[in-house]
Design a protein around this motif. Structure first.
Motif, PDB file in Angstrom:
ATOM      1  N   UNK A 144       0.824  -1.201   0.000  1.00 44.52           N
ATOM      2  CA  UNK A 144       0.000   0.000   0.000  1.00 44.52           C
ATOM      3  C   UNK A 144       0.862   1.257   0.000  1.00 44.52           C
ATOM      4  N   UNK A 145       1.999   1.206   0.694  1.00 42.61           N
ATOM      5  CA  UNK A 145       2.901   2.350   0.721  1.00 42.61           C
ATOM      6  C   UNK A 145       3.492   2.611  -0.665  1.00 42.61           C
ATOM      7  N   UNK A 146       3.898   1.563  -1.341  1.00 43.22           N
ATOM      8  CA  UNK A 146       4.434   1.720  -2.696  1.00 43.22           C
ATOM      9  C   UNK A 146       3.376   2.272  -3.638  1.00 43.22           C
ATOM     10  N   UNK A 162      11.794  -1.867  -7.446  1.00 42.75           N
ATOM     11  CA  UNK A 162      12.624  -0.745  -7.898  1.00 42.75           C
ATOM     12  C   UNK A 162      11.985   0.603  -7.596  1.00 42.75           C
ATOM     13  N   UNK A 163      10.719   0.590  -7.156  1.00 40.33           N
ATOM     14  CA  UNK A 163       9.995   1.839  -6.936  1.00 40.33           C
ATOM     15  C   UNK A 163      10.179   2.390  -5.521  1.00 40.33           C
ATOM     16  N   UNK A 164      10.467   1.521  -4.583  1.00 42.02           N
ATOM     17  CA  UNK A 164      10.504   1.920  -3.176  1.00 42.02           C
ATOM     18  C   UNK A 164      11.734   1.313  -2.508  1.00 42.02           C
ATOM     19  N   UNK A 165      12.519   2.152  -1.869  1.00 42.74           N
ATOM     20  CA  UNK A 165      13.724   1.673  -1.189  1.00 42.74           C
ATOM     21  C   UNK A 165      13.338   1.076   0.160  1.00 42.74           C
ATOM     22  N   UNK A 166      13.407  -0.240   0.271  1.00 45.72           N
ATOM     23  CA  UNK A 166      13.064  -0.934   1.511  1.00 45.72           C
ATOM     24  C   UNK A 166      14.337  -1.511   2.108  1.00 45.72           C
TER      25      UNK A 166
END
Length: 327
Positions: A109-111, A160-164
């Motif tokens: 959901x965050x992404x 690749x969209x969100x740095x986790x």
């Protein structure tokens, strides 16, 4: 004050780690929103401009969570199920739900909400599962298996969209208003037992304030896909018990117990769980090898990357002891 102020959603912000992370983030000038289970452990924990929603993440609809996530730059997941819990057998589905499913749902959901960074607080047991494959930790312990799978699933969810990134945490000392430290049984054992019997081995210990610094550092400069092994001092169990004893004003002999004797006791613990239809997150019998090992490591790499400190353990032990004595 940081140059780039960020909006941070901290899930579990009224827990031990979350509380100190919120304080550190505020000190650095970030805006913080908290999602945590009710009730508040104490009044006046945070400044009035900190937004607090007291609710169970697992009970909120996707739309409600997405609404919280909009406008946030980073999310910190400081919730989940820890290794002290003994759920109904089999234990793994319980730990999977709270540590893997909940993390994946939140990060997905965050992404989708356009967030660029996610920080998951994990366990250093996952590090030792990789470092010591011969112990088969994730096979023996449902809790450790869930932490290992949580890490992999979290990083994959970010894509690749969100740095986790993951912070793998060791044993942590300190205190906060309204909550009794989880170390109280050990504190009571040291205070009220004439001679202390304990396993061989040792572990890494850190103050909660330095963990908070590491969390804030991850928000500000952490790299996606990283597993940061966070730590402070390496101590034998005998050294740790001795330092706690000094803070209690007692000096007691610590007698190392052979593993076979410990295994006899943990066998009956496991039988007791089975008779109740329960299973521990850490298998009591298999835990003996891990408990008696030296789970040491050098935290220099993560300290350099995230900019947290490593000293002050004696003050944290003092705070822990005082909080346990006054509860």
């Amino acid at each position: 004050m940081v140059k780039n102020k960020q909006n941070v959603l901290l899930v579990g912000g009224t827990g031990f780690l979350g509380y100190h992370a919120v304080r550190e983030l505020i000190k650095r000038g970030h805006n913080v929103t908290i999602l945590a289970l009710p009730p508040l452990p104490a009044e006046g924990l945070f400044p009035k401009d900190v937004k607090i929603l007291l609710a169970d993440l697992n009970q909120l609809a996707d739309a409600e969570i997405s609404s919280l996530l909009r406008g946030q730059d980073a999310v910190v997941y400081a919730a989940g199920a820890d290794d002290r819990l003994t759920p109904k057998a089999p234990a793994y589905p319980f730990f999977y739900k709270h540590n893997v499913e909940a993390t994946v749902r939140l990060l997905t959901l965050a992404r989708q909400a356009g967030m660029k960074k996610g920080i998951v607080l994990g366990s250093y047991f996952a590090h030792f599962d990789r470092a010591w494959p011969q112990l088969r930790l994730s096979q023996h312990h449902p809790y450790i298996r869930s932490r290992v799978e949580q890490e992999q699933a979290a990083i994959e969810t970010g894509g690749s969209e969100m740095r986790v990134m993951i912070l793998e945490l060791p044993y942590i000392f300190g205190a906060m208003p309204g909550r009794t430290p989880l170390w109280k049984p050990l504190i009571d054992y040291i205070q009220f037992t004439p001679i202390l019997f304990f396993t061989r081995g040792g572990t890494n210990c850190i103050t909660v304030e330095h963990v908070a610094e590491a969390i804030a550092g991850a928000v500000e400069q952490g790299e996606g896909g990283q597993r940061y092994l966070i730590g402070g001092e390496n101590l034998t169990w005998q050294e740790l018990l001795g330092r706690i004893g000094r803070n209690l004003g007692v000096a007691k002999k610590v007698v190392p117990v052979p593993n076979w004797i410990v295994s006899v006791g943990t066998f009956f613990v496991k039988v007791g769980h089975a008779l109740q239809g329960k299973e521990g997150g850490l298998d009591p019998l298999a835990l003996v090898k891990l408990q008696s090992a030296f789970t040491y490591f050098d935290p220099s790499a993560s300290q350099l990357a995230l900019g947290y400190g490593r000293n002050g353990l004696d003050k944290a032990l003092q705070d822990t002891v005082q909080a346990c004595k006054t509860q």
